[in-house]
Enzyme design. Structure first.
Site, mmCIF file in Angstrom:
data_model
loop_
_atom_site.group_PDB
_atom_site.id
_atom_site.type_symbol
_atom_site.label_atom_id
_atom_site.label_comp_id
_atom_site.label_asym_id
_atom_site.label_seq_id
_atom_site.Cartn_x
_atom_site.Cartn_y
_atom_site.Cartn_z
ATOM 1 N N GLU A 38 43.494 60.826 70.142
ATOM 2 C CA GLU A 38 42.983 59.701 70.923
ATOM 3 C C GLU A 38 42.007 60.253 71.941
ATOM 4 O O GLU A 38 42.377 61.091 72.769
ATOM 5 C CB GLU A 38 44.117 59.016 71.682
ATOM 6 C CG GLU A 38 45.108 58.332 70.793
ATOM 7 C CD GLU A 38 46.308 57.892 71.591
ATOM 8 O OE1 GLU A 38 46.208 57.759 72.824
ATOM 9 O OE2 GLU A 38 47.352 57.722 70.976
ATOM 10 N N ASP A 59 47.186 53.865 83.806
ATOM 11 C CA ASP A 59 47.329 55.315 83.812
ATOM 12 C C ASP A 59 47.890 55.860 85.114
ATOM 13 O O ASP A 59 47.609 55.352 86.192
ATOM 14 C CB ASP A 59 45.977 55.971 83.529
ATOM 15 C CG ASP A 59 45.595 55.833 82.064
ATOM 16 O OD1 ASP A 59 46.351 56.351 81.220
ATOM 17 O OD2 ASP A 59 44.581 55.181 81.775
#
Ligand SMILES: Cc1ncc(COP(=O)(O)O)c(C=O)c1O
EC number: 4.2.1.20
Lengths: 393, 262
Positions: B49, B60
């Site tokens: 990814e 995140d």
């Protein structure tokens, strides 16, 4: 009903809920329940009672005589500065804390820039005996020390956001991350008409009490329920949304929002989102925002921490696009001048944010027969240091 | 969607211990993107990814936030990334997925973005703030036109009903978020919600699952692999890149802490 949110949470092309899956259960619960809860008899009773006896509503609609004389036209001030905690923010936090209780939540989180929303949130959490965590950009924690102390005295935990530029946008990111980590018992009290659906509409509903009162109070003053125009400052846009709401469908009423131009719209130190931004997604809604060609969010600047935000609520993006409302901007210097003018003509020290709305008086044509309402969203206590450093008293 | 897609090929070939790695494009240095991909493949990664950095990555944790900030400072952008990936298929065979937030994709132009993905050989996309309903209404047609799988997330709070819905809308695999958290590092397998993994396994989904968020070492990787086709390591790998060794040493060194050489 051209200006109401639709079933999917959009105002025209703006709004929606661009949320990561981790936030889905909480947002879906809010979307499904907010209308039912806030329209219920018990909720309305509690909300109205608290606004009356705790916040001190209705806030006065005051004809500012000397200011009116100076501009040769009647100017009324909607005195949100007289609310408990000093600004309109508390209308929303009262509404949301009652909603959180109805949904069985035990813990409250919030973001804050200048600290006004943080204080308003910490206040209602103390009132309701709820645990409160406020995220505030590390830079703002330093710049707004008195509000940080107030929040702590009220029992809230203030967590400095150390990511990004360490201001309001970053505090909002941190609050969202907290909600992702605490998906079960926590409610996030967003402080403006931003964020995923249903927040923009929900916060608008709680702030709509401002225009509801303006209508009744104008009727008493001038025997008519609407003014020529309403002017309000716009950061995320909650005080403006509340001041505009009951006039949206009456197109005779001119609606004017005033953004923070900072050092000028031709400089990089500005927060005039509708003037300079374009369509994008930030904090889970599609609206106008200040960004680079590559879609990275640009850091805003304004002398007033409460308007220092790179986005704007989707309702305002829609009102701007459809030309239902007009959006002007005022620079730091124009704002300081307007604040001093009001202080010395009327004996009212406005918040720096609210002084943006006052600064618009010099930018529009006022006829002698006009009736202008300015939403004075907050008081200037929190801004004394800034004022003193500029005026040198 | 054609079964030519490398993601489907991978899951046909391998049903266990799929070793998938996330890193942020343009980190630690702008031009590390391509060598990182090549070295990961050489060291045994099954799927990569590639993170497209964003200024405000709300899903995140601190490590990926930090790497995004550095990558943006280095000058990374979607345009730059496509330039770097121009010839990636000459040297790399494993499936490649782009992961990032919706705003930069919108500004690039959704169709232009999808077209470019197909051109350089991207197999799928993970866009955490593109929810299922918006995907279906506005993006699905374009993703499919350019042969891109949309990888959707599920979490411990996702209801069975919604997991079924997500399964029906998925074509590559489902990204199973390990716990209620943003991306980050967990060192112990006991931090995971095993009952949630088991619940999902009983739903007889048509798509395979990879478990991600918090996977950081051999213990957490092996444990996740017990409950899914494999696992995704992000923050722990990104953190390992921040060392004073050659890129090759950092990558092979890290991989050895997680999986045994094939
Ligand atoms: C007094 C005052 N007015 C206005 C604002 C801006 O918020 P909004 O645009 O949501 O009304 C703030 C925010 O802190 C504020 O404190």
């Amino acid at each position: 009903m051209k200006y109401q949110v639709d079933k999917k949470g959009y105002y025209g092309e703006f709004g929606g809920a661009f949320i990561p899956e981790m936030m889905h259960p909480n947002i879906e619960e809010l979307q499904q329940k907010y209308m039912e809860v806030i329209n219920s008899y018990n909720f309305r009773q509690d909300f109205i009672q608290l606004l009356k006896h705790y916040v001190g509503r209705p806030s006065p609609l005051y004809l500012a005589k000397r200011l009116s004389e100076k501009y040769g036209s009647d100017i009324y001030l909607k005195r949100e500065d007289l609310n408990h905690t000093g600004s309109h923010k508390v209308n929303n936090t009262i509404g949301q804390i009652l909603l959180a209780k109805a949904l069985g939540k035990k813990r409250i989180i919030a973001e804050t820039g200048a600290g006004q929303h943080g204080v308003a949130t910490a206040t209602v959490c103390a009132l309701m005996g709820m645990k409160c965590v406020v995220y505030m950009g590390a830079l703002d924690v330093e710049r707004q020390a008195p509000n940080v102390k107030k929040m702590r005295m009220l029992g809230a935990e203030v967590i400095p956001a150390v990511s990004g530029n360490q201001t309001l946008k970053d505090a909002t990111n941190e609050a969202m991350r907290d909600w992702i980590r605490n998906p079960v018992d926590t409610h996030y009290i967003i402080g403006s008409v931003v964020g995923p659906h249903p927040y923009p509409d929900m916060v608008t509903q709680f702030q709509a009490v401002i225009s509801e009162e303006i209508k009744m109070q104008l009727d008493e003053h001038i025997g008519r329920e609407y003014p020529t125009r309403v002017i309000a400052c716009v950061g995320g846009g909650s005080n403006a949304a509340g001041a505009f709401y009951h006039f949206l469908e009456n197109e005779e009423v001119e609606l004017i929002g005033v953004e923070a131009a900072g050092k000028g719209v031709d400089t990089s130190e500005t927060a005039a989102t509708l003037t300079l931004g374009n369509v994008g997604v930030l904090h889970s809604s599609r609206s106008m925002l200040m960004q680079t060609d590559d879609g990275q969010i640009v850091e805003p600047y304004s002398i007033s921490a409460g308007l220092d935000y790179p986005g704007i609520g989707p309702l305002h993006a829609h009102l701007c696009k459809t030309h239902r409302a007009k959006y002007l901007w005022a620079t730091d210097q124009e704002v300081l001048d307007a604040a001093l003018e009001l202080t010395q003509l009327e004996g009212i020290i406005p918040a720096l944010e609210s002084a943006h709305a006052l600064a618009a008086l010099k930018k529009i044509e006022l006829k002698p027969t006009d009736v202008t309402v300015i939403n004075l969203s907050g008081r200037g206590d929190k801004d004394m240091e800034t004022y003193l450093s500029h005026f040198g008293y | 969607m054609s079964t030519q897609n490398r993601i489907n090929q991978l899951f046909e070939k391998k049903q266990n211990n799929i070793f998938s790695v996330y890193f942020t494009a343009g980190y630690p240095d702008l031009n590390d993107t391509v060598p990182t991909i090549q070295l990961l493949e050489q060291n045994g990664a099954d799927l990569i990814e590639i993170g497209m950095p964003f200024s405000d990555p709300v899903a995140d944790g601190p490590v990926i936030q930090q790497s995004s900030t550095v990558a943006l400072k280095n000058g990374m952008s979607i345009k730059k990334l496509f330039e770097q990936l121009e010839n990636i298929r000459e040297s790399v065979n494993i499936p490649l997925i782009l992961m990032g937030y919706v705003n930069p994709v919108m500004q690039y132009g959704v169709e232009a973005f999808c077209q470019k993905c197909q051109e350089v050989g991207i197999d799928g996309l993970i866009i955490p703030d593109l929810p299922l309903n918006v995907y279906q209404e506005e993006y699905q047609t374009l993703f499919e036109k350019y042969g891109l799988h949309n990888i959707l997330l599920i979490t411990p709070q996702t209801s069975d009903e919604r997991i079924q819905e997500i399964d029906n809308a998925s074509s590559g695999f489902i990204y199973m978020v390990s716990s209620s958290s943003t991306t980050g590092i967990k060192n112990k397998a006991s931090d995971f919600h095993v009952d949630y993994f088991e619940r999902v396994n009983q739903l007889s989904l048509k798509n395979p699952r990879l478990i991600g968020f918090g996977i950081s070492n051999r213990e957490t990787f092996d444990n996740a692999c017990k409950y899914a086709a494999g696992a995704i390591i992000g923050s722990a790998f990104v953190k390992a890149l921040d060392q004073k060794l050659t890129l090759e040493e950092r990558i092979s060194g890290f991989v050895k802490t997680v999986v045994s050489p094939a």
